[in-house]
Design an enzyme around this catalytic site. Structure first.
Site, PDB file in Angstrom:
ATOM      1  N   LYS A   1       0.553  -1.427  -0.135  1.00 32.49           N
ATOM      2  CA  LYS A   1      -0.158  -0.029  -0.188  1.00 32.49           C
ATOM      3  C   LYS A   1       0.739   1.338   0.284  1.00 32.49           C
ATOM      4  O   LYS A   1       2.506   1.444   0.228  1.00 32.49           O
ATOM      5  CB  LYS A   1      -0.914  -0.258   1.237  1.00 32.49           C
ATOM      6  CG  LYS A   1      -1.965   0.771   1.004  1.00 32.49           C
ATOM      7  CD  LYS A   1      -3.002   0.012   0.598  1.00 32.49           C
ATOM      8  CE  LYS A   1      -4.438   1.186  -0.014  1.00 32.49           C
ATOM      9  NZ  LYS A   1      -5.520  -0.301  -0.475  1.00 32.49           N
TER      10      LYS A   1
ATOM     11  N   ASP B   1      -6.664   4.436  -4.740  1.00 37.16           N
ATOM     12  CA  ASP B   1      -7.016   4.194  -3.113  1.00 37.16           C
ATOM     13  C   ASP B   1      -8.195   5.135  -3.269  1.00 37.16           C
ATOM     14  O   ASP B   1      -8.282   6.652  -4.035  1.00 37.16           O
ATOM     15  CB  ASP B   1      -6.153   3.868  -2.240  1.00 37.16           C
ATOM     16  CG  ASP B   1      -7.398   3.229  -1.031  1.00 37.16           C
ATOM     17  OD1 ASP B   1      -8.023   2.472  -0.967  1.00 37.16           O
ATOM     18  OD2 ASP B   1      -7.050   4.158  -0.304  1.00 37.16           O
TER      19      ASP B   1
HETATM   20  P1  NDP Z   1     -12.809   7.887  -3.269  1.00 36.69           P
HETATM   21  O1  NDP Z   1     -12.026   9.000  -3.132  1.00 36.69           O
HETATM   22  O2  NDP Z   1     -13.404   7.610  -4.246  1.00 36.69           O
HETATM   23  O3  NDP Z   1     -14.341   8.259  -1.976  1.00 36.69           O
HETATM   24  C1  NDP Z   1     -14.496   7.918  -0.953  1.00 36.69           C
HETATM   25  C2  NDP Z   1     -16.022   8.646  -0.652  1.00 36.69           C
HETATM   26  O4  NDP Z   1     -15.722   8.634   0.444  1.00 36.69           O
HETATM   27  C3  NDP Z   1     -16.428   9.969  -0.835  1.00 36.69           C
HETATM   28  O5  NDP Z   1     -16.907  10.235  -0.822  1.00 36.69           O
HETATM   29  C4  NDP Z   1     -15.334  10.673   1.138  1.00 36.69           C
HETATM   30  O6  NDP Z   1     -16.692  12.071   0.789  1.00 36.69           O
HETATM   31  C5  NDP Z   1     -16.390  10.197   1.534  1.00 36.69           C
HETATM   32  N1  NDP Z   1     -15.974   9.645   2.734  1.00 36.69           N
HETATM   33  C6  NDP Z   1     -15.075   9.783   3.334  1.00 36.69           C
HETATM   34  N2  NDP Z   1     -14.509   9.718   4.670  1.00 36.69           N
HETATM   35  C7  NDP Z   1     -16.181   9.664   5.119  1.00 36.69           C
HETATM   36  C8  NDP Z   1     -16.808   9.872   6.024  1.00 36.69           C
HETATM   37  N3  NDP Z   1     -16.669   9.473   7.643  1.00 36.69           N
HETATM   38  N4  NDP Z   1     -18.408   9.199   5.843  1.00 36.69           N
HETATM   39  C9  NDP Z   1     -18.779   9.400   4.811  1.00 36.69           C
HETATM   40  N5  NDP Z   1     -18.142   9.485   3.931  1.00 36.69           N
HETATM   41  C10 NDP Z   1     -17.088   9.469   3.535  1.00 36.69           C
HETATM   42  O7  NDP Z   1     -12.236   6.425  -2.606  1.00 36.69           O
HETATM   43  P2  NDP Z   1     -12.953   5.004  -3.104  1.00 36.69           P
HETATM   44  O8  NDP Z   1     -14.235   5.184  -2.917  1.00 36.69           O
HETATM   45  O9  NDP Z   1     -11.597   4.474  -3.453  1.00 36.69           O
HETATM   46  O10 NDP Z   1     -11.925   4.460  -1.393  1.00 36.69           O
HETATM   47  C11 NDP Z   1     -13.494   4.069  -0.948  1.00 36.69           C
HETATM   48  C12 NDP Z   1     -12.841   2.638   0.716  1.00 36.69           C
HETATM   49  O11 NDP Z   1     -13.282   1.507  -0.127  1.00 36.69           O
HETATM   50  C13 NDP Z   1     -11.682   3.254   1.434  1.00 36.69           C
HETATM   51  O12 NDP Z   1     -11.434   2.641   2.287  1.00 36.69           O
HETATM   52  C14 NDP Z   1     -10.955   2.232  -0.046  1.00 36.69           C
HETATM   53  O13 NDP Z   1      -9.753   2.132   0.925  1.00 36.69           O
HETATM   54  C15 NDP Z   1     -12.035   1.190  -0.204  1.00 36.69           C
HETATM   55  N6  NDP Z   1     -11.343  -0.208  -1.200  1.00 36.69           N
HETATM   56  C16 NDP Z   1     -10.822   0.737  -2.476  1.00 36.69           C
HETATM   57  C17 NDP Z   1     -11.038  -0.065  -3.668  1.00 36.69           C
HETATM   58  C18 NDP Z   1     -11.043   0.629  -5.289  1.00 36.69           C
HETATM   59  O14 NDP Z   1     -11.124   0.206  -5.642  1.00 36.69           O
HETATM   60  N7  NDP Z   1     -11.062   1.722  -4.595  1.00 36.69           N
HETATM   61  C19 NDP Z   1     -10.401  -0.898  -3.359  1.00 36.69           C
HETATM   62  C20 NDP Z   1     -11.066  -2.133  -1.833  1.00 36.69           C
HETATM   63  C21 NDP Z   1     -11.244  -0.361  -1.346  1.00 36.69           C
HETATM   64  P3  NDP Z   1     -15.083  13.252   0.608  1.00 36.69           P
HETATM   65  O15 NDP Z   1     -15.375  13.790  -1.179  1.00 36.69           O
HETATM   66  O16 NDP Z   1     -16.828  14.535   1.138  1.00 36.69           O
HETATM   67  O17 NDP Z   1     -13.770  13.258   1.528  1.00 36.69           O
END
Ligand code: NDP
Length: 449
Positions: free
Chosen positions: A129, A169
């Site tokens: 990571k 991520d």
């Molecule tokens: P993004 O950056 O695309 O999206 C993250 C989202 O979560 C944003 O909308 C953000 O809002 C929101 N967010 C952050 N903190 C909070 C909170 N406390 N409550 C509600 N919403 C929140 O990231 P990903 O979708 O890529 O990743 C999301 C999760 O999935 C992470 O844990 C990541 O490690 C995991 N993951 C991702 C993978 C991937 O392929 N992308 C694969 C496997 C796991 P804002 O814009 O306001 O910050």
């Protein structure tokens, strides 16, 4: 004593001592060790070969300065990281996170989890990571590009198609992967699959963008089926509005569910007629906050405070897709009281240990992220295959393989849990199945690499 096994207790104490204050990393290690008690008892060779000591210590941890110049000409400094946790079963593989909260503890917890997740996919990928405390919010395109280039100038020394293959991520999507790849190619003078999540015109795979959210729903479908249930007609809650959340919303809807609320870090939107993922896609593309959803869909309502969603909105299926520890015990109790029958993690470690206890006591189905969100990295693995063979598969082909991989992961978790006396406990099953393959490879490869 935290553990019944004297060996696990001793190793965990030393992990605690050497990583003092790194609470996310310690939380992840403790969770895995807890599931491994019967495995350690039944297989004394793991102690003999020092597997727990080795598996909880990264093979390599790189921290570096990332300097860049903002649009006003001011010099900025961020901290970059790459942890190469375990390469027993394949080249290191894991995403890059850009978020102000990133620190050594978060990168190590994610790299540790990734080792078991990658093993569960059945593909030959080790765990890694990386990331930085750089905050992409409010930055111009050019600032993002300069940051990514500077980050890659150091990172390129440590990665490569057969060494370590980063991906996206939080804060890293197609745009950032493009800039990172461009700089890698320039510095190394090679066009290889050293990153995944690339654009389709330069080696990316169809379905990679959708893969984590789709895979999450395929896994959840299998879990629901074990109780004779399905997504059909169910109310669904999804946290986050990013890459994982949007495609979880899309697939949950396609499978017959109704997504009634979604959030970002500031608040949530709710709509009884179902959230439309196409509107979210548009907001995501122009980097607009979820509060703007209500401008496009008049039936929707925006509420300040993302945490309130767990307390205010009732649903049978809950898919946390935002960030670590977003659901604590109190929020979990509200989720159970709201009639949840299944909670499946799209994010990494979104539930605290107390929240998981709450689900288990209430008989709510629970899928741990290292199994249920493995579809993203699995499809990255498929992107690596296509890059090596210099060809591209169709959307249907990749989606079918993703679905098969998720079914296999589900089956491995169920079987491993049953074999070691955990009944239908997917958390224990995921930890055991992911661990055994890595541990056995480590023994076969000997102590000195
Ligand atoms: P993004 O950056 O695309 O999206 C993250 C989202 O979560 C944003 O909308 C953000 O809002 C929101 N967010 C952050 N903190 C909070 C909170 N406390 N409550 C509600 N919403 C929140 O990231 P990903 O979708 O890529 O990743 C999301 C999760 O999935 C992470 O844990 C990541 O490690 C995991 N993951 C991702 C993978 C991937 O392929 N992308 C694969 C496997 C796991 P804002 O814009 O306001 O910050």
């Amino acid at each position: 004593m935290a553990f019944k096994s004297e060996y696990l207790e001793r190793v965990y104490e030393s992990v605690e001592r050497r990583n003092a204050g790194e609470k996310e990393f310690l939380q992840a290690v403790k969770e895995v060790f807890t599931s491994l008690e019967p495995v350690i008892e039944r297989n004394p060779e793991y102690e003999k070969w020092g597997i727990m000591e080795r598996i909880s210590e990264p093979e390599r941890f790189v921290q570096f300065r990332v300097t860049w110049v903002d649009d006003s000409g001011k010099v900025r400094v961020n901290r970059g990281y790459r942890v190469q946790f375990n390469s027993a079963i394949g080249p290191y593989k894991g995403g890059i996170r850009l978020h102000p909260s990133v620190n050594a503890s978060i990168i190590k917890f994610l790299g540790f989890e990734q080792t078991f997740k990658n093993s569960l996919t059945g593909l030959p990928m080790g765990g890694a990571k990386g990331g930085s405390d750089f905050d992409p919010r409010g930055k111009s395109d050019m600032e993002i590009m300069r940051f990514c280039q500077s980050f890659m100038t150091e990172l390129q020394r440590h990665i490569g198609a057969d060494t370590d293959v980063p991906a996206g991520d939080i804060g890293v999507g197609g745009r950032e992967v493009g800039y990172l790849f461009g700089q890698y190619k320039r510095l190394r003078n090679e066009f290889t699959g050293a990153l995944t999540g690339k654009g389709l015109s330069f080696g990316g795979s169809l379905v990679r963008t959708e893969a984590t959210g789709f895979g999450l729903c395929y896994f959840t479908r299998e879990m629901l089926a074990s109780k004779g249930e399905s997504f059909e007609g169910k109310r669904v809650l999804v946290s986050g509005a990013g890459n994982v959340a949007i495609y979880a919303c899309k697939k949950a809807t396609e499978l017959g569910g109704k997504v009634v609320a979604m959030s970002n870090s500031c608040g949530y939107v709710t709509d009884e007629s179902g959230i439309d993922y196409r509107v979210l896609e548009k907001l995501y593309e122009r980097r607009a906050p979820i509060s703007e959803y209500v401008n496009e869909v008049p039936t929707a309502k925006y509420v300040e405070g993302s945490r309130n969603m767990w307390f205010d909105v009732k649903a049978e299926v809950v898919l946390p897709c935002a960030t670590q520890n977003e659901i604590d015990g109190e929020a979990a109790r509200a989720i159970v009281a709201g009639g949840a029958i299944a909670v499946a993690e799209g994010a990494n470690m979104p539930n605290t240990p107390e929240a998981i206890e709450v689900y288990k006591k209430a008989g709510v189905l629970y899928a741990p992220g290292k199994a249920s969100n493995a579809g993203g990295v699995a499809t990255s693995g498929l992107e690596m295959c296509q890059n090596s063979a210099r060809l591209s598969w169709s959307f249907e082909e990749v989606d079918r393989r993703l679905d098969d991989i998720m079914k296999n992961i589900y089956k491995s978790c169920v079987e491993a849990a049953a074999e070691y006396g955990f009944g239908y406990d997917l958390e224990a099953g995921a930890n055991i199945a992911g661990f055994k393959k890595v541990a056995d490879a480590m023994i076969a490869e000997g102590v000195v690499y």
